[in-house]
Design a protein around this motif. Structure first.
Motif, PDB file in Angstrom:
ATOM      1  N   ASN A  29       4.964   8.495 -13.270  1.00 59.31           N
ATOM      2  CA  ASN A  29       3.789   9.121 -12.662  1.00 59.31           C
ATOM      3  C   ASN A  29       2.515   8.393 -13.078  1.00 59.31           C
ATOM      4  O   ASN A  29       1.626   8.153 -12.265  1.00 59.31           O
ATOM      5  CB  ASN A  29       3.725  10.592 -13.057  1.00 59.31           C
ATOM      6  CG  ASN A  29       2.687  11.346 -12.275  1.00 59.31           C
ATOM      7  OD1 ASN A  29       2.147  10.863 -11.291  1.00 59.31           O
ATOM      8  ND2 ASN A  29       2.397  12.554 -12.717  1.00 59.31           N
ATOM      9  N   GLY A  30       2.430   8.017 -14.336  1.00 58.92           N
ATOM     10  CA  GLY A  30       1.265   7.273 -14.807  1.00 58.92           C
ATOM     11  C   GLY A  30       1.136   5.916 -14.140  1.00 58.92           C
ATOM     12  O   GLY A  30       0.046   5.507 -13.731  1.00 58.92           O
ATOM     13  N   MET A  31       2.253   5.197 -13.992  1.00 52.87           N
ATOM     14  CA  MET A  31       2.226   3.901 -13.315  1.00 52.87           C
ATOM     15  C   MET A  31       1.864   4.060 -11.840  1.00 52.87           C
ATOM     16  O   MET A  31       1.176   3.209 -11.265  1.00 52.87           O
ATOM     17  CB  MET A  31       3.567   3.191 -13.450  1.00 52.87           C
ATOM     18  CG  MET A  31       3.855   2.689 -14.848  1.00 52.87           C
ATOM     19  SD  MET A  31       2.816   1.290 -15.282  1.00 52.87           S
ATOM     20  CE  MET A  31       1.657   2.009 -16.390  1.00 52.87           C
ATOM     21  N   ALA A  32       2.315   5.143 -11.215  1.00 52.59           N
ATOM     22  CA  ALA A  32       1.965   5.390  -9.817  1.00 52.59           C
ATOM     23  C   ALA A  32       0.464   5.610  -9.663  1.00 52.59           C
ATOM     24  O   ALA A  32      -0.153   5.149  -8.696  1.00 52.59           O
ATOM     25  CB  ALA A  32       2.729   6.593  -9.285  1.00 52.59           C
ATOM     26  N   ARG A  33      -0.139   6.298 -10.618  1.00 52.02           N
ATOM     27  CA  ARG A  33      -1.589   6.515 -10.569  1.00 52.02           C
ATOM     28  C   ARG A  33      -2.353   5.206 -10.727  1.00 52.02           C
ATOM     29  O   ARG A  33      -3.344   4.963 -10.046  1.00 52.02           O
ATOM     30  CB  ARG A  33      -2.026   7.488 -11.663  1.00 52.02           C
ATOM     31  CG  ARG A  33      -1.338   8.818 -11.659  1.00 52.02           C
ATOM     32  CD  ARG A  33      -1.832   9.674 -10.562  1.00 52.02           C
ATOM     33  NE  ARG A  33      -1.059  10.921 -10.578  1.00 52.02           N
ATOM     34  CZ  ARG A  33      -1.325  11.919  -9.814  1.00 52.02           C
ATOM     35  NH1 ARG A  33      -2.318  11.862  -8.968  1.00 52.02           N
ATOM     36  NH2 ARG A  33      -0.583  12.995  -9.848  1.00 52.02           N
ATOM     37  N   VAL A  34      -1.891   4.350 -11.630  1.00 52.96           N
ATOM     38  CA  VAL A  34      -2.532   3.049 -11.819  1.00 52.96           C
ATOM     39  C   VAL A  34      -2.372   2.198 -10.559  1.00 52.96           C
ATOM     40  O   VAL A  34      -3.323   1.558 -10.088  1.00 52.96           O
ATOM     41  CB  VAL A  34      -1.940   2.321 -13.054  1.00 52.96           C
ATOM     42  CG1 VAL A  34      -2.413   0.885 -13.142  1.00 52.96           C
ATOM     43  CG2 VAL A  34      -2.300   3.086 -14.325  1.00 52.96           C
ATOM     44  N   HIS A  38       9.803  10.408 -16.168  1.00 50.33           N
ATOM     45  CA  HIS A  38       8.985  10.909 -15.060  1.00 50.33           C
ATOM     46  C   HIS A  38       7.505  10.787 -15.389  1.00 50.33           C
ATOM     47  O   HIS A  38       6.692  10.453 -14.516  1.00 50.33           O
ATOM     48  CB  HIS A  38       9.322  12.367 -14.746  1.00 50.33           C
ATOM     49  CG  HIS A  38      10.621  12.531 -14.038  1.00 50.33           C
ATOM     50  ND1 HIS A  38      10.840  12.074 -12.762  1.00 50.33           N
ATOM     51  CD2 HIS A  38      11.783  13.108 -14.423  1.00 50.33           C
ATOM     52  CE1 HIS A  38      12.069  12.367 -12.401  1.00 50.33           C
ATOM     53  NE2 HIS A  38      12.668  12.982 -13.395  1.00 50.33           N
ATOM     54  N   SER A  39       7.137  11.047 -16.618  1.00 50.60           N
ATOM     55  CA  SER A  39       5.734  10.932 -17.013  1.00 50.60           C
ATOM     56  C   SER A  39       5.244   9.487 -16.930  1.00 50.60           C
ATOM     57  O   SER A  39       4.144   9.225 -16.434  1.00 50.60           O
ATOM     58  CB  SER A  39       5.539  11.456 -18.435  1.00 50.60           C
ATOM     59  OG  SER A  39       5.911  12.803 -18.518  1.00 50.60           O
ATOM     60  N   LEU A  40       6.055   8.556 -17.426  1.00 48.84           N
ATOM     61  CA  LEU A  40       5.674   7.145 -17.345  1.00 48.84           C
ATOM     62  C   LEU A  40       5.588   6.669 -15.895  1.00 48.84           C
ATOM     63  O   LEU A  40       4.661   5.934 -15.527  1.00 48.84           O
ATOM     64  CB  LEU A  40       6.667   6.285 -18.126  1.00 48.84           C
ATOM     65  CG  LEU A  40       6.592   6.398 -19.650  1.00 48.84           C
ATOM     66  CD1 LEU A  40       7.745   5.644 -20.297  1.00 48.84           C
ATOM     67  CD2 LEU A  40       5.266   5.876 -20.150  1.00 48.84           C
ATOM     68  N   VAL A  96      17.274  15.939 -20.745  1.00 50.82           N
ATOM     69  CA  VAL A  96      15.950  16.457 -20.402  1.00 50.82           C
ATOM     70  C   VAL A  96      14.828  15.647 -21.053  1.00 50.82           C
ATOM     71  O   VAL A  96      13.846  15.301 -20.383  1.00 50.82           O
ATOM     72  CB  VAL A  96      15.836  17.948 -20.805  1.00 50.82           C
ATOM     73  CG1 VAL A  96      14.431  18.458 -20.576  1.00 50.82           C
ATOM     74  CG2 VAL A  96      16.826  18.773 -20.026  1.00 50.82           C
ATOM     75  N   ASP A  97      14.944  15.307 -22.330  1.00 49.93           N
ATOM     76  CA  ASP A  97      13.846  14.605 -22.994  1.00 49.93           C
ATOM     77  C   ASP A  97      13.654  13.195 -22.437  1.00 49.93           C
ATOM     78  O   ASP A  97      12.528  12.743 -22.241  1.00 49.93           O
ATOM     79  CB  ASP A  97      14.032  14.565 -24.510  1.00 49.93           C
ATOM     80  CG  ASP A  97      15.415  14.132 -24.941  1.00 49.93           C
ATOM     81  OD1 ASP A  97      16.320  14.135 -24.088  1.00 49.93           O
ATOM     82  OD2 ASP A  97      15.592  13.791 -26.119  1.00 49.93           O
ATOM     83  N   TYR A  98      14.736  12.479 -22.133  1.00 46.80           N
ATOM     84  CA  TYR A  98      14.601  11.156 -21.531  1.00 46.80           C
ATOM     85  C   TYR A  98      14.049  11.252 -20.108  1.00 46.80           C
ATOM     86  O   TYR A  98      13.240  10.444 -19.682  1.00 46.80           O
ATOM     87  CB  TYR A  98      15.939  10.428 -21.489  1.00 46.80           C
ATOM     88  CG  TYR A  98      16.495  10.119 -22.860  1.00 46.80           C
ATOM     89  CD1 TYR A  98      15.744   9.413 -23.794  1.00 46.80           C
ATOM     90  CD2 TYR A  98      17.762  10.540 -23.231  1.00 46.80           C
ATOM     91  CE1 TYR A  98      16.242   9.126 -25.037  1.00 46.80           C
ATOM     92  CE2 TYR A  98      18.275  10.255 -24.478  1.00 46.80           C
ATOM     93  CZ  TYR A  98      17.500   9.547 -25.376  1.00 46.80           C
ATOM     94  OH  TYR A  98      17.993   9.270 -26.611  1.00 46.80           O
ATOM     95  N   ARG A  99      14.522  12.244 -19.383  1.00 40.25           N
ATOM     96  CA  ARG A  99      14.091  12.416 -17.998  1.00 40.25           C
ATOM     97  C   ARG A  99      12.613  12.755 -17.921  1.00 40.25           C
ATOM     98  O   ARG A  99      11.877  12.202 -17.106  1.00 40.25           O
ATOM     99  CB  ARG A  99      14.934  13.512 -17.336  1.00 40.25           C
ATOM    100  CG  ARG A  99      14.774  13.602 -15.868  1.00 40.25           C
ATOM    101  CD  ARG A  99      15.762  14.553 -15.241  1.00 40.25           C
ATOM    102  NE  ARG A  99      15.560  15.913 -15.673  1.00 40.25           N
ATOM    103  CZ  ARG A  99      16.511  16.701 -16.166  1.00 40.25           C
ATOM    104  NH1 ARG A  99      17.729  16.259 -16.296  1.00 40.25           N
ATOM    105  NH2 ARG A  99      16.242  17.930 -16.526  1.00 40.25           N
TER     106      ARG A  99
END
Length: 94
Positions: A65-70, A61-63, A54-57
């Protein structure tokens, strides 16, 4: 299994994008490519919880999502400056 499904659907999507870049039936191949990308993305989302903790996932996912926004921010600037033609479609597809 799931890995084989991902491999085939990502391969079908990439072949369709390459065929679109040479101008072969863009409407047909874009529909097939989109369907293959959606299928492979769905299999990826099913496969991730089985493989990762869970912690790696959640960090991944957060990273992502951030790259997708950029990428979504810069995409209109890159696409508007692309040369018209097959090479522009390949670059846009990548």
């Amino acid at each position: 299994g799931r890995r084989r499904s991902q491999m085939w659907t990502y391969s079908v999507a990439s072949v369709c994008v390459l065929l679109m870049s040479v101008g072969a039936a863009p409407a047909l191949f874009s529909a097939i490519s989109r369907a293959a990308m959606m299928a492979s993305s769905s299999v990826t989302w099913l496969h991730a919880p089985e493989v990762l903790e869970v912690d790696y996932r959640s960090t991944g996912h957060s990273l992502a999502n951030g790259m997708a926004r950029v990428g979504a921010f810069f995409c209109p600037y890159f696409v508007s400056n692309l040369p018209i033609g097959a090479s522009g479609c390949v670059v846009a597809g990548v």
